[in-house]
Write a protein that holds these residues in place. Structure first.
Motif, PDB file in Angstrom:
ATOM      1  N   ASN A  21       0.838  -1.226   0.000  1.00 27.21           N
ATOM      2  CA  ASN A  21       0.000   0.000   0.000  1.00 27.21           C
ATOM      3  C   ASN A  21       0.864   1.264   0.000  1.00 27.21           C
ATOM      4  O   ASN A  21       0.534   2.239   0.676  1.00 27.21           O
ATOM      5  CB  ASN A  21      -0.918  -0.003   1.230  1.00 27.21           C
ATOM      6  N   TRP A  22       1.945   1.244  -0.768  1.00 30.03           N
ATOM      7  CA  TRP A  22       2.894   2.360  -0.734  1.00 30.03           C
ATOM      8  C   TRP A  22       2.252   3.674  -1.164  1.00 30.03           C
ATOM      9  O   TRP A  22       2.638   4.751  -0.718  1.00 30.03           O
ATOM     10  CB  TRP A  22       4.115   2.047  -1.598  1.00 30.03           C
ATOM     11  N   GLN A  23       1.212   3.594  -2.030  1.00 30.04           N
ATOM     12  CA  GLN A  23       0.552   4.833  -2.475  1.00 30.04           C
ATOM     13  C   GLN A  23      -0.110   5.563  -1.312  1.00 30.04           C
ATOM     14  O   GLN A  23      -0.058   6.794  -1.226  1.00 30.04           O
ATOM     15  CB  GLN A  23      -0.497   4.535  -3.562  1.00 30.04           C
ATOM     16  N   LEU A  24      -0.730   4.788  -0.410  1.00 30.89           N
ATOM     17  CA  LEU A  24      -1.398   5.385   0.749  1.00 30.89           C
ATOM     18  C   LEU A  24      -0.378   6.043   1.690  1.00 30.89           C
ATOM     19  O   LEU A  24      -0.607   7.135   2.212  1.00 30.89           O
ATOM     20  CB  LEU A  24      -2.198   4.327   1.510  1.00 30.89           C
ATOM     21  N   TYR A  25       0.737   5.364   1.885  1.00 33.32           N
ATOM     22  CA  TYR A  25       1.780   5.920   2.746  1.00 33.32           C
ATOM     23  C   TYR A  25       2.431   7.143   2.112  1.00 33.32           C
ATOM     24  O   TYR A  25       2.890   8.039   2.812  1.00 33.32           O
ATOM     25  CB  TYR A  25       2.826   4.847   3.068  1.00 33.32           C
ATOM     26  N   LEU A  26       2.442   7.174   0.772  1.00 35.50           N
ATOM     27  CA  LEU A  26       2.972   8.340   0.068  1.00 35.50           C
ATOM     28  C   LEU A  26       2.082   9.560   0.305  1.00 35.50           C
ATOM     29  O   LEU A  26       2.573  10.680   0.470  1.00 35.50           O
ATOM     30  CB  LEU A  26       3.079   8.039  -1.431  1.00 35.50           C
ATOM     31  N   PHE A  27       0.767   9.329   0.330  1.00 34.11           N
ATOM     32  CA  PHE A  27      -0.172  10.412   0.649  1.00 34.11           C
ATOM     33  C   PHE A  27       0.008  10.894   2.087  1.00 34.11           C
ATOM     34  O   PHE A  27      -0.189  12.065   2.390  1.00 34.11           O
ATOM     35  CB  PHE A  27      -1.621   9.949   0.441  1.00 34.11           C
ATOM     36  N   LEU A  28       0.378   9.983   2.972  1.00 35.45           N
ATOM     37  CA  LEU A  28       0.577  10.323   4.375  1.00 35.45           C
ATOM     38  C   LEU A  28       1.878  11.087   4.606  1.00 35.45           C
ATOM     39  O   LEU A  28       1.991  11.847   5.577  1.00 35.45           O
ATOM     40  CB  LEU A  28       0.572   9.034   5.211  1.00 35.45           C
TER      41      LEU A  28
END
Length: 311
Positions: A21-28
């Protein structure tokens, strides 16, 4: 060996989740960077509370004085007056400004006419978007002893005009009432959102059993939004000793300063105007430590009564 193997296997699922889920962590990431840069890095400067800060020498070059600035603040003749004013305004704000949006949201939730509901929401939300400077200017105009409409009403009924903004005893009521007017509509939004998540079947079952609107509010709506109420109450307690100095400072004058001088206005005057940076930092640190202690105690109390808590 076994302990190390266990640690590696325990961390693998977490690492896999992050990679997956790297995209979600990138948003964070921007939020984490923001808090790190603007909230945590500035904490490096807290050490000036324990130093005699000299700008030409910098933070590292300034000499240590230990708890001298704290002792000076506690021994100051203004200490108890500042504490009393800050706590009283915060207490009145908690007693009146906090529950009124809840009551307003519960009442508005019972309105069935959509058009009327939207009008009420628009009218009550609008004051939130007025800047503090404009708001205080409006307060001075409304409460003017010569031509303010409040004093005009008082004169209409045979009373004597009151100089509200020049009376120390009127400062707190005016501040709290203006705060209620400005924040009630906006603060009610989160309670209205929480009320929409309550299962309508509960109300239908209660109506079949003959429950009145008041009983449904008491036994369905309030318990349904109680977790939200508790979270916001804990957050409010978390800045109980902190009052936004801007509004207080704008409403303050020589005639009402005995009740309007609070910790944050004192910090502003001594720190920025008086250039006593170390002394002001010490007061600010005391204020934040007091808020942190209250936050932890309130959170523990919420846990003890088996209500929603922050951590």
């Amino acid at each position: 060996m076994e302990a190390n193997t266990y640690k590696k296997t325990a961390s693998l699922p977490i690492l896999k989740k992050i990679i997956k889920n790297w995209q979600l962590y990138l948003f964070l990431l921007p939020t984490l960077v923001y808090f790190f840069v603007f909230k945590y890095i500035p904490m490096y400067g807290l050490q000036i509370a324990f130093k005699d800060f000299i700008a030409t020498r910098g933070i590292w070059g300034s000499p240590w004085v230990g708890l001298e600035h704290f002792q000076r603040f506690f021994a100051s003749y203004q200490f108890w007056n500042l504490i009393k004013n800050t706590l009283l305004i915060s207490l009145y704000q908690l007693l009146f400004s906090f529950p009124i949006p809840i009551i307003f949201a519960l009442m508005l939730n019972q309105v069935t006419r959509t058009r009327f509901k939207k009008i009420v929401q628009t009218v009550t939300y609008a004051p939130h978007f007025i800047s503090v400077v404009v708001l205080v200017g409006m307060i001075f105009i409304f409460l003017s002893p010569s031509n303010g409409f409040i004093n005009n009403l008082i004169k209409l009924f045979g009373g004597t005009p009151i100089y509200f903004m020049g009376s120390a005893e009127w400062f707190r009521p005016v501040y709290i009432l203006s705060e209620i007017w400005q924040t009630t509509g906006w603060s009610a939004i989160i309670y209205l959102a929480a009320l929409t998540s309550i299962d309508p079947q509960l109300h239908e079952a209660a109506m079949i059993d003959g429950a009145s609107k008041f009983k449904r509010i008491l036994h369905i709506d309030i318990p349904g939004i109680m977790p939200v109420i508790m979270i916001l109450l804990i957050l409010n307690i978390g800045h109980f000793v902190s009052l936004g100095f801007q509004k207080v400072l704008l409403m303050q004058n020589a005639l009402n300063i005995s009740t309007s001088e609070v910790i944050q206005t004192y910090v502003y005057k001594t720190g920025l105007i008086g250039s006593q940076f170390s002394y002001a930092a010490a007061i600010g640190l005391f204020e934040n430590v007091a808020n942190f202690i209250l936050l932890v105690l309130m959170n523990q109390f919420a846990k003890k009564i088996k209500q929603q808590s922050l951590f």
